[in-house]
Design an enzyme around this catalytic site. Structure first.
Site, PDB file in Angstrom:
ATOM      1  N   CYS A 145       0.828  -1.207   0.000  1.00 26.57           N
ATOM      2  CA  CYS A 145       0.000   0.000   0.000  1.00 26.57           C
ATOM      3  C   CYS A 145       0.870   1.268   0.000  1.00 26.57           C
ATOM      4  O   CYS A 145       1.575   1.503  -0.970  1.00 26.57           O
ATOM      5  CB  CYS A 145      -0.982  -0.045   1.179  1.00 26.57           C
ATOM      6  SG  CYS A 145      -2.342   1.106   0.984  1.00 26.57           S
ATOM      7  N   ASP A 201       0.975 -13.910  30.684  1.00 24.25           N
ATOM      8  CA  ASP A 201       2.367 -13.511  30.493  1.00 24.25           C
ATOM      9  C   ASP A 201       3.251 -13.898  31.681  1.00 24.25           C
ATOM     10  O   ASP A 201       4.305 -14.510  31.506  1.00 24.25           O
ATOM     11  CB  ASP A 201       2.465 -11.995  30.221  1.00 24.25           C
ATOM     12  CG  ASP A 201       1.653 -11.585  29.002  1.00 24.25           C
ATOM     13  OD1 ASP A 201       1.379 -12.460  28.155  1.00 24.25           O
ATOM     14  OD2 ASP A 201       1.270 -10.407  28.896  1.00 24.25           O
TER      15      ASP A 201
END
Ligand code: XMP
Length: 526
Positions: A85, A234
């Site tokens: 793009c 995490d």
């Protein structure tokens, strides 16, 4: 085997909302990559020595002279470059082609049809005269090719939808291969990373774990490490990884702040129990600190959301610091920082990050404690963290658990936090989650929880009138938690949860379901 970081790609960020998606697709093809802003210093790019470069899309227009450009060092490296793009447009313009603006934006599905033979597009199923479905989102387009390029695909509205200089390994695509709407987009990025850039695909869960273990051992030697274990994905993965790497040199501190979910502590302890098979020394050293009273005392009388967050964050730091200092010989603090945190804090230098709520509850801890930082997940995306969590033997229920905010139930009890409110909320939340799991709906929603509303409402149970508090149920579907919509849970299901909560919890008289989207509402109520 060579080092798993040796064969890497560089992703240049021009500010597209999809930049991290590009990186995730490249990683999924087994290739390590790093995201850096477009104005990263040339010396850095040279030292990084990537095997290939991908230029992201971006919100700007190359038809204005002051917008971001590709540094000459990148073009001079001589490695394959894929512009997506805006990345394609600036590549075309900088090499002598032409880009024109247009008032009409093309947004959505489009059919690209192959033109000249291409090295890249067959991966997408695009050959001369044969097409595929892609996702477009652009206003400007390339209107004249730079020298040495050919048109490899066109759409109805973009005659130059893909271009290529095969000899120099320079490629441009106007569409977005990184989004799932582009049918074979993942295959295109796999082909670019593996075949065109020549990377072997060493970036696998098993190799990531081995590499992390080795690096942690080198970093800490015989020193002791402390980790704040919260029960979230995490910190649990960090614990499992460090248990493997350094065994009893690790102590986990689990702070029970009185604002946890039901049985949270038991679940964490069970996940790391000796029979779990995690770690080389078991049971893991987990020190649980019962600090509910301290948190509740400091929260007493405070109703303002940001003030509550600060109190909870500061109290956590105080408790954690006190307990960590009581451990002999600790030199390192382990943290579950992941790659998006790293990218976002780097991006904030450019004024991109937009802080609506103070999310980083434990910031400042390492500086205060004068400990070194161990962050073994620093270069991983969340889906990679989950994958290595499974690889390390953590239970699926923990690895795919919905996110839970640092301040816990503290931001789900509106206004002043009280012990009895937390008890009620814990029970209601557990019923909601239990029913979601039973109905196989848990994994279909991104986050679900109950909220405690300190307003009273009248109800009737049997012959008696009840005047008690209200529970709100919230379930959302989201990809990135930046925008979200309320989950369309079946009415019968919500009704069942509501009945159970009111029947089983005497201090609740009414249950409501939150149907607000984000924006304008947020996911949490505070
Ligand atoms: P909002 O409410 O901002 O939530 O739409 C987006 C995501 O962030 C989580 N969240 C937090 N996480 N500390 C955290 O660690 C916080 O103070 C906090 N506030 C919101 C929320 O649960 C959702 O996943």
């Amino acid at each position: 085997m060579h080092n798993i970081h040796d064969q890497r790609l560089l992703i240049i960020d021009f500010g597209s909302q999809y930049t991290q998606l590009i990186a995730r697709r490249v990683r999924e093809s087994g290739v390590y990559c790093e995201i850096h802003p477009f104005d990263v210093p040339d010396e850095f790019v040279e030292a990084l020595a990537p095997r290939g470069i991908i230029l992201s899309g971006g919100p700007e227009t190359v038809t204005a002279g002051t917008t971001p450009r590709i540094s000459q060092a990148i073009l001079d490296l001589g490695v394959p470059v894929l512009g997506i793009c805006y990345g394609m447009q600036t590549l075309a313009e900088q090499l002598g082609g032409e880009v024109m603006g247009s008032d009409l934006r093309e947004f959505g599905h489009a059919q690209v049809v192959g033109a000249e033979p291409s090295d890249l597009l067959p991966a997408l199923g695009v050959f001369p005269g044969k097409g595929s479905d892609v996702w477009m989102s652009h206003g400007d387009k390339v209107t004249r090719l730079p020298d040495g390029f050919v048109v490899t695909a066109s759409t109805e509205s973009a005659p130059i939808a893909a271009m290529e200089n095969t000899a120099r390994h320079l490629y441009g695509v106007q569409f977005h291969p990184e989004v799932t709407h582009t049918a074979q987009g993942k295959a295109l990025l796999h082909h670019f990373a593996r075949d065109i850039c020549g990377c072997d695909g060493d970036w696998t869960a098993a190799n990531i774990v081995e590499d992390a273990i080795q690096r942690v051992r080198e970093q800490v030697g015989d020193d002791h490490v402390v980790l704040g274990l919260s029960g979230g994905v995490d910190s649990s993965v960090v614990a499992a990884l460090l248990a493997r790497a350094i065994g009893d040199q690790l102590t986990c501190i689990f702070v029970d702040n009185g604002l946890l979910r039901l049985a949270e502590r038991d679940e964490v302890e069970a996940a790391f129990a000796p029979e779990s098979g995690i770690g080389n020394v078991l049971p893991l050293n987990i020190k649980t600190i019962a600090a509910e009273t301290e948190f509740m005392e400091r929260l007493a009388g405070e109703a303002e959301p940001e003030a509550k967050r600060k109190i909870i964050g500061n109290t956590f730091i105080d408790v954690f610091e006190r307990e960590a200092k009581a451990l002999p010989g600790v030199k390192w603090l382990a943290q579950g920082t992941i790659y998006p945190d790293v990218i976002e804090s780097a991006a904030s230098k450019y004024g991109k990050a937009h802080v609506i709520k103070s999310h980083h509850n434990v910031g400042g801890l390492p500086e205060r404690m004068e400990l070194g930082l161990v962050e073994p997940l620093r270069e991983l995306f969340k889906d990679e963290v989950r994958e290595i969590g499974l690889h390390l033997g953590l239970p699926r229920s923990l690895v795919f658990r919905h996110p839970f905010p640092g301040p816990g139930l503290g931001v789900r009890i509106l206004g002043e936090v009280r012990t009895e409110y937390a008890q009620t909320l814990r029970q209601a939340d557990a019923i909601f989650i239990e029913e979601l799991r039973a109905a196989d709906l848990y994994d279909q929603v991104s986050q679900a929880f109950a909220v405690y509303l300190p307003v009273k409402s009248v109800g009737v149970v049997g012959d008696a009138r009840r005047y008690e508090h209200v529970i709100a149920l919230r379930a959302v579907e989201t990809v990135d938690f930046m925008t979200a919509r309320s989950a369309r849970l079946p009415y019968e299901f919500i009704e069942k949860v509501s009945n159970r909560i009111i029947n089983e919890i005497a201090s609740v008289s009414r249950v409501v379901y939150d149907i607000s989207s984000k924006p304008p509402a947020t996911i949490e109520w505070e």
